[in-house]
Design a protein around this motif. Structure first.
Motif, mmCIF file in Angstrom:
data_model
loop_
_atom_site.group_PDB
_atom_site.id
_atom_site.type_symbol
_atom_site.label_atom_id
_atom_site.label_comp_id
_atom_site.label_asym_id
_atom_site.label_seq_id
_atom_site.Cartn_x
_atom_site.Cartn_y
_atom_site.Cartn_z
ATOM 1 N N TYR A 28 -48.838 18.127 105.654
ATOM 2 C CA TYR A 28 -50.257 17.797 105.684
ATOM 3 C C TYR A 28 -50.651 17.348 107.083
ATOM 4 N N PRO A 31 -54.061 11.969 109.028
ATOM 5 C CA PRO A 31 -55.398 11.547 108.607
ATOM 6 C C PRO A 31 -56.274 11.298 109.830
ATOM 7 N N PRO A 32 -57.552 11.500 109.691
ATOM 8 C CA PRO A 32 -58.450 11.265 110.834
ATOM 9 C C PRO A 32 -58.488 9.772 111.173
#
Length: 178
Positions: A28, A31-32
């Motif tokens: 994945y 995350p931002p």
């Protein structure tokens, strides 16, 4: 026919602008980064409250530094900086990085110093002038006379303190909002 151990691994063509093209299947993306969003309404309310508290402190210090023999008030420059910094911190911490709040910090810094000086003078008049009414009565009921007397007493150092409070309010709101 070629043997399986002789086959060359086939790589996926890298697509321009896709940073995840070489990423392993099933992984994945990170995350931002968290976006800091402030509550502007809450910041404005807390900035006004901070301005009123700072004005009260400023008035109390003016009253405490009044020299009855000389009839003078000792003005402290760091106090004006502290007033602006308190207001700017409240605005920046709760409102985030917002230029309007930074400007409001400068304006509220000046307003708080002016109100602090006015109420400080009202405290001094109530204490040291015989027959004078209470400080709150001087401030609210005789504000125009108090303001006129305060304007006559303005000097260059007062304008410097206004500038210090404005600069501190603006810069602290900017730094604490980042």
């Amino acid at each position: 026919m070629s043997q399986p151990w002789q086959q060359q691994p086939q790589s996926q063509p890298q697509q321009p602008g896709n940073p995840f093209a070489q990423q392993q299947p099933g992984a994945y993306p990170p995350p931002p980064a968290p976006v800091r969003r402030g509550n502007v309404g809450l910041a404005v309310v807390l900035g006004i409250v901070a301005a009123l508290v700072a004005a009260g402190i400023y008035a109390g210090v003016l009253y405490a530094t009044f020299d009855e023999d000389k009839g003078e008030v000792t003005q402290i420059g760091y106090l004006a900086v502290g007033v602006g910094a308190l207001i700017g911190f409240a605005l920046g911490k709760f409102g985030g990085n917002n230029v309007a709040l930074q400007i409001l910090g400068a304006v509220l810094g000046v307003v708080a110093v002016v109100l602090g000086e006015l109420y400080g003078y009202a405290l001094i008049m109530a204490e040291y002038f015989p027959g004078a009414p209470a400080a709150t009565e001087i401030f609210f009921d005789n504000f125009s006379r108090l303001f006129d007397g305060w304007k006559e007493d303005l000097d260059a150092i007062s304008y410097l303190f206004f500038a210090l409070a404005a600069a501190a309010g603006f810069s602290v709101a900017k730094k604490s909002g980042s």
